[in-house]
Design a protein around this motif. Structure first.
Motif, PDB file in Angstrom:
ATOM      1  N   MET A 125      56.401 -15.930   1.221  1.00 56.86           N
ATOM      2  CA  MET A 125      55.181 -15.914   0.440  1.00 56.86           C
ATOM      3  C   MET A 125      54.660 -14.478   0.414  1.00 56.86           C
ATOM      4  N   SER A 126      54.273 -14.026  -0.755  1.00 61.07           N
ATOM      5  CA  SER A 126      53.820 -12.642  -0.889  1.00 61.07           C
ATOM      6  C   SER A 126      52.389 -12.489  -0.368  1.00 61.07           C
ATOM      7  N   ASN A 127      52.030 -11.259  -0.084  1.00 57.81           N
ATOM      8  CA  ASN A 127      50.683 -10.978   0.402  1.00 57.81           C
ATOM      9  C   ASN A 127      49.637 -11.335  -0.640  1.00 57.81           C
ATOM     10  N   PHE A 128      49.968 -11.142  -1.909  1.00 54.64           N
ATOM     11  CA  PHE A 128      49.016 -11.474  -2.969  1.00 54.64           C
ATOM     12  C   PHE A 128      48.703 -12.966  -2.965  1.00 54.64           C
ATOM     13  N   MET A 129      49.710 -13.801  -2.750  1.00 52.86           N
ATOM     14  CA  MET A 129      49.486 -15.244  -2.712  1.00 52.86           C
ATOM     15  C   MET A 129      48.611 -15.620  -1.513  1.00 52.86           C
ATOM     16  N   ILE A 130      48.774 -14.937  -0.405  1.00 50.30           N
ATOM     17  CA  ILE A 130      47.931 -15.199   0.762  1.00 50.30           C
ATOM     18  C   ILE A 130      46.483 -14.838   0.449  1.00 50.30           C
ATOM     19  N   TYR A 131      46.268 -13.713  -0.246  1.00 53.12           N
ATOM     20  CA  TYR A 131      44.920 -13.350  -0.677  1.00 53.12           C
ATOM     21  C   TYR A 131      44.335 -14.437  -1.573  1.00 53.12           C
ATOM     22  N   MET A 132      45.119 -14.919  -2.526  1.00 49.19           N
ATOM     23  CA  MET A 132      44.614 -15.914  -3.475  1.00 49.19           C
ATOM     24  C   MET A 132      44.303 -17.242  -2.777  1.00 49.19           C
ATOM     25  N   ILE A 133      45.103 -17.624  -1.807  1.00 50.35           N
ATOM     26  CA  ILE A 133      44.810 -18.851  -1.056  1.00 50.35           C
ATOM     27  C   ILE A 133      43.492 -18.690  -0.296  1.00 50.35           C
ATOM     28  N   GLY A 134      43.282 -17.533   0.283  1.00 50.76           N
ATOM     29  CA  GLY A 134      42.022 -17.274   0.982  1.00 50.76           C
ATOM     30  C   GLY A 134      40.822 -17.319   0.055  1.00 50.76           C
ATOM     31  N   ILE A 135      40.976 -16.775  -1.138  1.00 49.68           N
ATOM     32  CA  ILE A 135      39.879 -16.788  -2.104  1.00 49.68           C
ATOM     33  C   ILE A 135      39.597 -18.210  -2.564  1.00 49.68           C
ATOM     34  N   VAL A 136      40.636 -19.002  -2.777  1.00 46.24           N
ATOM     35  CA  VAL A 136      40.433 -20.396  -3.179  1.00 46.24           C
ATOM     36  C   VAL A 136      39.697 -21.155  -2.080  1.00 46.24           C
ATOM     37  N   VAL A 137      40.023 -20.896  -0.829  1.00 48.69           N
ATOM     38  CA  VAL A 137      39.314 -21.542   0.285  1.00 48.69           C
ATOM     39  C   VAL A 137      37.839 -21.142   0.268  1.00 48.69           C
ATOM     40  N   LEU A 138      37.542 -19.866   0.019  1.00 45.22           N
ATOM     41  CA  LEU A 138      36.150 -19.426  -0.066  1.00 45.22           C
ATOM     42  C   LEU A 138      35.409 -20.092  -1.220  1.00 45.22           C
ATOM     43  N   ILE A 139      36.075 -20.247  -2.351  1.00 41.82           N
ATOM     44  CA  ILE A 139      35.437 -20.881  -3.505  1.00 41.82           C
ATOM     45  C   ILE A 139      35.165 -22.358  -3.224  1.00 41.82           C
TER      46      ILE A 139
END
Length: 60
Positions: A1-15
């Motif tokens: 899994m790329s670092n960008f996908m990890i960032y996006m998963i974190g942002i989705v959790v925040l939302i």
């Protein structure tokens, strides 16, 4: 899994957390949606700037 996908998963959790907090505290839905869009924008900008590939140095 790329670092960008990890960032996006974190942002989705925040939302999702923003939506849960909004419904718990009775915030107006328009404020929660505006906050979600702002968080998504900040997350994309942070993800792209942190994971972009650097340009190779100019050849000598």
């Amino acid at each position: 899994m790329s670092n960008f996908m990890i960032y996006m998963i974190g942002i989705v959790v925040l939302i999702v957390a923003l939506f849960v907090a909004g419904s718990t505290f009775g915030w107006p839905q328009s404020y929660v949606l505006i906050g979600a869009v702002v968080l998504l924008g900040i997350g994309i900008l942070a993800g792209v700037t942190s994971t972009k590939r650097r340009d190779p140095p100019a050849g000598e």
